[in-house]
Each structure stands twice: as C-alpha cells, then as structure tokens.
Design an enzyme around this catalytic site. Structure first.
Site, PDB file in Angstrom:
ATOM      1  N   CYS A 299     108.000  -7.826 -17.574  1.00 29.63           N
ATOM      2  CA  CYS A 299     108.648  -8.356 -16.366  1.00 29.63           C
ATOM      3  C   CYS A 299     107.641  -8.487 -15.222  1.00 29.63           C
ATOM      4  O   CYS A 299     106.637  -7.757 -15.151  1.00 29.63           O
ATOM      5  CB  CYS A 299     109.761  -7.429 -15.907  1.00 29.63           C
ATOM      6  SG  CYS A 299     111.188  -7.364 -16.989  1.00 29.63           S
TER       7      CYS A 299
ATOM      8  N   CYS B 141     115.644  -5.622 -13.686  1.00 28.78           N
ATOM      9  CA  CYS B 141     116.282  -4.983 -14.844  1.00 28.78           C
ATOM     10  C   CYS B 141     116.188  -3.460 -14.702  1.00 28.78           C
ATOM     11  O   CYS B 141     115.447  -2.931 -13.861  1.00 28.78           O
ATOM     12  CB  CYS B 141     115.620  -5.464 -16.136  1.00 28.78           C
ATOM     13  SG  CYS B 141     114.027  -4.695 -16.495  1.00 28.78           S
TER      14      CYS B 141
ATOM     15  N   ASN C 238     106.370 -12.718 -14.919  1.00 27.73           N
ATOM     16  CA  ASN C 238     106.724 -12.308 -16.277  1.00 27.73           C
ATOM     17  C   ASN C 238     105.783 -12.971 -17.278  1.00 27.73           C
ATOM     18  O   ASN C 238     105.362 -14.122 -17.112  1.00 27.73           O
ATOM     19  CB  ASN C 238     108.202 -12.548 -16.605  1.00 27.73           C
ATOM     20  CG  ASN C 238     108.720 -13.927 -16.298  1.00 27.73           C
ATOM     21  OD1 ASN C 238     108.186 -14.629 -15.447  1.00 27.73           O
ATOM     22  ND2 ASN C 238     109.758 -14.334 -16.990  1.00 27.73           N
ATOM     23  N   VAL C 239     105.425 -12.197 -18.289  1.00 19.04           N
ATOM     24  CA  VAL C 239     104.485 -12.640 -19.332  1.00 19.04           C
ATOM     25  C   VAL C 239     105.145 -12.366 -20.671  1.00 19.04           C
ATOM     26  O   VAL C 239     105.266 -11.209 -21.083  1.00 19.04           O
ATOM     27  CB  VAL C 239     103.134 -11.899 -19.223  1.00 19.04           C
ATOM     28  CG1 VAL C 239     102.161 -12.400 -20.277  1.00 19.04           C
ATOM     29  CG2 VAL C 239     102.531 -12.058 -17.820  1.00 19.04           C
ATOM     30  N   GLU C 240     105.611 -13.430 -21.313  1.00 20.95           N
ATOM     31  CA  GLU C 240     106.335 -13.270 -22.587  1.00 20.95           C
ATOM     32  C   GLU C 240     105.382 -13.358 -23.768  1.00 20.95           C
ATOM     33  O   GLU C 240     104.178 -13.607 -23.613  1.00 20.95           O
ATOM     34  CB  GLU C 240     107.452 -14.320 -22.648  1.00 20.95           C
ATOM     35  CG  GLU C 240     108.451 -14.115 -21.510  1.00 20.95           C
ATOM     36  CD  GLU C 240     109.619 -15.085 -21.525  1.00 20.95           C
ATOM     37  OE1 GLU C 240     109.578 -16.084 -22.275  1.00 20.95           O
ATOM     38  OE2 GLU C 240     110.582 -14.823 -20.773  1.00 20.95           O
ATOM     39  N   ASN C 241     105.945 -13.110 -24.953  1.00 19.55           N
ATOM     40  CA  ASN C 241     105.121 -13.069 -26.156  1.00 19.55           C
ATOM     41  C   ASN C 241     105.945 -13.591 -27.327  1.00 19.55           C
ATOM     42  O   ASN C 241     107.165 -13.404 -27.361  1.00 19.55           O
ATOM     43  CB  ASN C 241     104.689 -11.611 -26.414  1.00 19.55           C
ATOM     44  CG  ASN C 241     103.603 -11.518 -27.464  1.00 19.55           C
ATOM     45  OD1 ASN C 241     103.858 -11.547 -28.660  1.00 19.55           O
ATOM     46  ND2 ASN C 241     102.371 -11.427 -27.004  1.00 19.55           N
ATOM     47  N   ALA C 242     105.260 -14.187 -28.296  1.00 21.72           N
ATOM     48  CA  ALA C 242     105.941 -14.674 -29.496  1.00 21.72           C
ATOM     49  C   ALA C 242     106.635 -13.524 -30.215  1.00 21.72           C
ATOM     50  O   ALA C 242     107.652 -13.729 -30.888  1.00 21.72           O
ATOM     51  CB  ALA C 242     104.934 -15.360 -30.420  1.00 21.72           C
ATOM     52  N   CYS C 243     106.097 -12.341 -30.077  1.00 18.68           N
ATOM     53  CA  CYS C 243     106.802 -11.130 -30.519  1.00 18.68           C
ATOM     54  C   CYS C 243     107.651 -10.702 -29.314  1.00 18.68           C
ATOM     55  O   CYS C 243     107.170 -10.010 -28.401  1.00 18.68           O
ATOM     56  CB  CYS C 243     105.781 -10.054 -30.902  1.00 18.68           C
ATOM     57  SG  CYS C 243     106.564  -8.530 -31.416  1.00 18.68           S
TER      58      CYS C 243
ATOM     59  N   GLU D  76     108.018  -7.593 -12.119  1.00 18.08           N
ATOM     60  CA  GLU D  76     107.965  -6.413 -11.249  1.00 18.08           C
ATOM     61  C   GLU D  76     106.986  -5.375 -11.791  1.00 18.08           C
ATOM     62  O   GLU D  76     106.177  -4.802 -11.055  1.00 18.08           O
ATOM     63  CB  GLU D  76     109.359  -5.780 -11.141  1.00 18.08           C
ATOM     64  CG  GLU D  76     110.400  -6.662 -10.461  1.00 18.08           C
ATOM     65  CD  GLU D  76     111.153  -7.572 -11.419  1.00 18.08           C
ATOM     66  OE1 GLU D  76     110.581  -7.995 -12.450  1.00 18.08           O
ATOM     67  OE2 GLU D  76     112.315  -7.867 -11.132  1.00 18.08           O
TER      68      GLU D  76
HETATM   69  N1  THU Z   1     112.570 -10.941 -15.897  1.00 21.01           N
HETATM   70  C1  THU Z   1     111.705 -10.472 -14.950  1.00 21.01           C
HETATM   71  O1  THU Z   1     110.492 -10.646 -15.059  1.00 21.01           O
HETATM   72  N2  THU Z   1     112.220  -9.816 -13.894  1.00 21.01           N
HETATM   73  C2  THU Z   1     113.561  -9.687 -13.632  1.00 21.01           C
HETATM   74  O2  THU Z   1     113.915  -9.173 -12.591  1.00 21.01           O
HETATM   75  C3  THU Z   1     114.540 -10.161 -14.610  1.00 21.01           C
HETATM   76  C4  THU Z   1     113.991 -10.717 -15.857  1.00 21.01           C
HETATM   77  C5  THU Z   1     112.013 -11.721 -17.000  1.00 21.01           C
HETATM   78  C6  THU Z   1     111.974 -11.049 -18.329  1.00 21.01           C
HETATM   79  C7  THU Z   1     111.962 -12.258 -19.247  1.00 21.01           C
HETATM   80  O3  THU Z   1     110.631 -12.749 -19.355  1.00 21.01           O
HETATM   81  C8  THU Z   1     112.771 -13.291 -18.520  1.00 21.01           C
HETATM   82  O4  THU Z   1     112.781 -12.884 -17.168  1.00 21.01           O
HETATM   83  C9  THU Z   1     114.190 -13.427 -19.022  1.00 21.01           C
HETATM   84  O5  THU Z   1     114.806 -12.191 -19.095  1.00 21.01           O
END
Ligand code: THU
Length: 152
Positions: A72, A106, A61-66, A74
């Site tokens: 995710c 998800c 997973n690669v999140e962002n300040a936005c 996957e």
């Molecule tokens: N996330 C995933 O990458 N895969 C999943 O199966 C569930 C959730 C990530 C999204 C977000 O970066 C963090 O987990 C919390 O939801």
C-alpha cells in the site's frame, strides 16, 4: 469535519499543518498517486507523510503479479521515512481517484501507522480536493502498540 480550501478564521488544532504547508502535503500525495504501479487493481493511491522535522516522504501502491506481495501507498511512505531515520510524524495525506468517497487506509496500514503514535493526523481526501482529517486514535481505537509490550 469536511473542508475545501481555507477559511481565514477557522481554528486549527495545534500541531496540524496549515495553509501552504497543508496544501503541499496534499499535493505531494496526489503526485505520488501518479507513480502508482497498480496494473491489477487499477486503483492508484498516493500518500505523503509529514515528519516532526517538516520533511515529506511520499509513497504509492506497488502491486505484483504475485498479488499478495502488493504494498500500500501508506506503508511505502512510512518505509521510506523510517529508513532515512525519521520516526516521529505529524500527519499523512492520502489520495485516490475515487470521486465520491474519501480514501481510507486499510487495517494493516492503520496498525503500521499506529506503531508511531496515536496522536497524529491523517487527511483522507476525495478526487475534488476536499478532505476529512482523523487522528490515528479515531482510525484505530483501543489499539495495540509498543507500550503494551512493556506491561508484562
Ligand atoms: N491501497 C492503498 O495503497 N492504500 C489504501 O488506502 C487502500 C488500498 C491499494 C492496495 C492495492 O494496490 C489497491 O489499492 C487496491 O486495493
């Protein structure tokens, strides 16, 4: 079905990775988790996708300040595989740090996975290495897919 390790006589449905191949897929999902960029949720996830040809593509997973732009694990793995020319998949393993529960994809990821068929396997793992395996069809029953677009 919940398993830890291998039983020499257990029946494995045809097409599922076995033994060392499965262990490698599971390990690659854990390694990918270590690369997760998740400073906001602090919930690292890793995924490893096995192609029909036997290659493995991983994602985290690669999140962002936005916040809403986060991606995710996957879908990251699928993007990598597709962009390198692979569209047929056998299995995906998913790893998280949850100790007591199996990580489960998800809804958005289920739909993106389903684009590439309903008859492949998703290994949902727990921190201790145990897993359950589900077909896409089980994760997203009565789904909408590319075939439906041809029905009108
Ligand atoms: N996330 C995933 O990458 N895969 C999943 O199966 C569930 C959730 C990530 C999204 C977000 O970066 C963090 O987990 C919390 O939801």
């Amino acid at each position: 079905m919940e398993r830890s390790g291998q039983h020499p006589l257990r029946a494995v449905p045809p097409g599922q990775p076995q033994g060392d191949h499965l262990q490698l897929l599971l390990r690659r999902s854990r390694e990918a988790k270590n690369c997760a960029y998740c400073p906001y949720s602090r919930f690292p996830v890793g995924a490893a996708l096995l192609t029909a040809g036997g290659e493995i593509f991983s994602g985290c997973n690669v999140e962002n300040a936005c916040y809403s732009l986060g991606m995710c694990a996957e879908r990251g793995a699928i993007q990598k595989a597709i962009s390198e020319g692979h569209t047929s998949f056998k299995a995906m393993a998913i790893a998280s740090d949850m100790g007591d529960d199996f990580i489960t994809p998800c809804g958005a990821c289920r739909q993106v996975m389903r684009e590439f068929g309903t008859d492949w396997d998703v290994y949902l793992t727990k921190g201790d290495g145990t897993y359950i395996v589900k077909k896409l069809e089980e994760l997203l029953p009565t789904s909408f897919g590319p075939e439906d677009l041809k029905k009108v």
